[in-house]
Motif scaffolding. Structure first.
Motif, PDB file in Angstrom:
ATOM      1  N   ALA A 119      -8.841   3.467   6.307  1.00  7.71           N
ATOM      2  CA  ALA A 119      -7.601   2.742   5.975  1.00  7.71           C
ATOM      3  C   ALA A 119      -6.838   3.464   4.855  1.00  7.71           C
ATOM      4  CB  ALA A 119      -7.942   1.309   5.559  1.00  7.71           C
ATOM      5  N   HIS A 120      -7.566   3.897   3.834  1.00  6.51           N
ATOM      6  CA  HIS A 120      -6.944   4.625   2.713  1.00  6.51           C
ATOM      7  C   HIS A 120      -6.315   5.922   3.219  1.00  6.51           C
ATOM      8  CE1 HIS A 120      -7.572   6.853  -1.384  1.00  6.51           C
ATOM      9  NE2 HIS A 120      -6.306   6.474  -1.216  1.00  6.51           N
TER      10      HIS A 120
ATOM     11  N   ASN B 126       0.816  -1.225   0.000  1.00  7.85           N
ATOM     12  CA  ASN B 126       0.000   0.000   0.000  1.00  7.85           C
ATOM     13  C   ASN B 126       0.841   1.264   0.000  1.00  7.85           C
ATOM     14  OD1 ASN B 126      -2.884  -0.884   0.045  1.00  7.85           O
ATOM     15  ND2 ASN B 126      -2.097  -2.085   1.763  1.00  7.85           N
TER      16      ASN B 126
ATOM     17  N   SER C 265     -11.701   5.474   2.492  1.00  8.53           N
ATOM     18  CA  SER C 265     -11.954   4.837   3.796  1.00  8.53           C
ATOM     19  C   SER C 265     -10.908   5.338   4.797  1.00  8.53           C
ATOM     20  CB  SER C 265     -11.834   3.318   3.655  1.00  8.53           C
ATOM     21  OG  SER C 265     -10.498   3.016   3.254  1.00  8.53           O
TER      22      SER C 265
ATOM     23  N   LYS D  45      -9.286  -7.007   3.075  1.00  8.92           N
ATOM     24  CA  LYS D  45     -10.061  -7.104   1.825  1.00  8.92           C
ATOM     25  C   LYS D  45      -9.203  -6.708   0.625  1.00  8.92           C
ATOM     26  CE  LYS D  45     -14.487  -5.965   3.769  1.00  8.92           C
ATOM     27  NZ  LYS D  45     -15.192  -4.708   4.028  1.00  8.92           N
ATOM     28  N   ALA D  46      -8.370  -5.678   0.813  1.00 11.74           N
ATOM     29  CA  ALA D  46      -7.508  -5.230  -0.295  1.00 11.74           C
ATOM     30  C   ALA D  46      -6.597  -6.381  -0.732  1.00 11.74           C
ATOM     31  CB  ALA D  46      -6.689  -4.020   0.137  1.00 11.74           C
TER      32      ALA D  46
ATOM     33  N   ARG E  52      -7.925  -2.759  10.358  1.00 15.79           N
ATOM     34  CA  ARG E  52      -9.163  -2.486   9.605  1.00 15.79           C
ATOM     35  C   ARG E  52      -9.393  -3.616   8.629  1.00 15.79           C
ATOM     36  NH1 ARG E  52     -11.483   2.209  11.685  1.00 15.79           N
ATOM     37  NH2 ARG E  52      -9.760   3.311  12.650  1.00 15.79           N
ATOM     38  N   SER E  53     -10.647  -4.071   8.565  1.00 17.04           N
ATOM     39  CA  SER E  53     -10.924  -5.186   7.654  1.00 17.04           C
ATOM     40  C   SER E  53     -10.658  -4.779   6.198  1.00 17.04           C
ATOM     41  CB  SER E  53     -12.366  -5.663   7.825  1.00 17.04           C
ATOM     42  OG  SER E  53     -13.232  -4.583   7.629  1.00 17.04           O
ATOM     43  N   ASP E  54     -10.694  -3.472   5.900  1.00 12.25           N
ATOM     44  CA  ASP E  54     -10.421  -3.019   4.534  1.00 12.25           C
ATOM     45  C   ASP E  54      -9.016  -3.427   4.063  1.00 12.25           C
ATOM     46  OD1 ASP E  54     -12.835  -1.885   3.871  1.00 12.25           O
ATOM     47  OD2 ASP E  54     -12.349   0.064   4.743  1.00 12.25           O
TER      48      ASP E  54
ATOM     49  N   ILE F   4      -5.306  -0.350  -1.373  1.00 10.38           N
ATOM     50  CA  ILE F   4      -6.440   0.182  -0.623  1.00 10.38           C
ATOM     51  C   ILE F   4      -7.099   1.387  -1.318  1.00 10.38           C
ATOM     52  CG2 ILE F   4      -5.007   1.717   0.872  1.00 10.38           C
ATOM     53  CD1 ILE F   4      -7.570  -0.541   2.371  1.00 10.38           C
TER      54      ILE F   4
ATOM     55  N   THR G 259      -9.518  -0.394  -3.644  1.00 11.12           N
ATOM     56  CA  THR G 259     -10.544  -1.282  -3.078  1.00 11.12           C
ATOM     57  C   THR G 259     -11.404  -0.589  -2.024  1.00 11.12           C
ATOM     58  OG1 THR G 259      -9.008  -2.092  -1.408  1.00 11.12           O
ATOM     59  CG2 THR G 259      -9.135  -3.358  -3.456  1.00 11.12           C
ATOM     60  N   ALA G 260     -10.862   0.447  -1.366  1.00 11.58           N
ATOM     61  CA  ALA G 260     -11.638   1.135  -0.312  1.00 11.58           C
ATOM     62  C   ALA G 260     -11.293   2.622  -0.332  1.00 11.58           C
ATOM     63  CB  ALA G 260     -11.341   0.525   1.046  1.00 11.58           C
TER      64      ALA G 260
END
Ligand SMILES: Nc1ncnc2c1ncn2[C@@H]1O[C@H](COP(=O)(O)OP(=O)(O)OP(=O)(O)O)[C@@H](O)[C@H]1O
Ligand SMILES: [Mg+2]
Length: 220
Positions: free
Chosen positions: A205-206, A22, A203, A188-189, A183-185, A196, A199-200
């Protein structure tokens, strides 16, 4: 060598690959840096993560950290020389490493400009990190200019990181970066094999990764 950032720890599963992938993507996208993400882990986690993604200005290369017990120092120097030649063709290199031992870490200090250590809140993770912090301090006594960066990683959103206390005890060769929370994000990424920001987008996380990339950009 100054533009080579290695992400490592003696422990597994602390978020090295999550930060590496990321952060590399954020540096390429947010700051228009030609970035090479080096997958140095024999398992190839970051390769599996982003090999099919096309992120502008981000390239992926596999350069597995040598693991032969014989002539380790020479093998690591050769590996470092390969990194240095890649560094000539890009703005920045992010190296995603497997968990490493202290001997390898001591060699690594000579091959890179910056070392990022993701660390959680557990005392076990900090105890594992202290010897690495020490090694960078002793290397600086021999005029090695490698800098260390602690990235608080996988921090539970309801826990408060004692930043002031950590900064107080960190030696001058080390910086404390903004935290990356649990973070679940992020998970998920990884599952969606993209960064991230795709995908989010927007968010928490981003935003945390963007903040970290800004911090790293300012340091380098
Ligand atoms: N900030 C985070 N929030 C949520 N899940 C995370 C976060 N960071 C890492 N994870 C998850 O924790 C697991 C380990 O993360 P990761 O692979 O990044 O660690 P690692 O230090 O590279 O591990 P290894 O030592 O195996 O290379 C993965 O399932 C990942 O999705
Ligand atoms: Mg990993």
């Amino acid at each position: 060598m100054k533009n080579i950032i290695a992400i490592t720890n003696r422990k597994g599963g602390v978020g090295k690959t999550t930060v590496a992938v990321n952060l590399a993507a954020a540096l390429a996208i947010n700051f228009k840096l030609n970035c090479v993400l080096i997958d140095a882990d024999p398992i190839g986690s970051s390769s599996l993560w982003i090999e099919e993604t096309s992120i502008q200005r981000l390239r992926l290369k596999r350069l597995t950290l040598p693991n032969s017990p014989s002539n380790k120092s020479h093998a690591l120097q050769t590996w470092g020389a390969s990194l240095s030649s890649i560094a000539l063709e890009c703005d920045i290199i992010i190296v995603d490493l497997p968990p490493i031992d202290l001997g390898v870490f001591s060699e690594l200090i000579h091959q890179v400009g910056y070392i990022i250590i993701p660390v959680g809140l557990s005392s076990l993770e900090w105890e594992a990190s202290f010897p690495l912090i020490e090694r960078v301090i002793s290397a600086s006594k021999d005029n090695k200019k490698t800098k260390g960066i602690i990235v608080p990683s996988r921090i539970h959103p309801q826990k408060i990181l004692p930043r002031d206390k950590i900064s107080e005890v960190l030696p001058s060769q080390w910086a404390l970066a903004p935290q990356i929370s649990l973070r679940s994000d992020f998970h998920k990424a990884a599952e969606q094999k993209d960064w991230i920001g795709n995908t989010a987008k927007n968010s928490i996380a981003h935003k945390e990764i963007n903040k970290l990339s800004k911090f790293i950009f300012k340091i380098i």
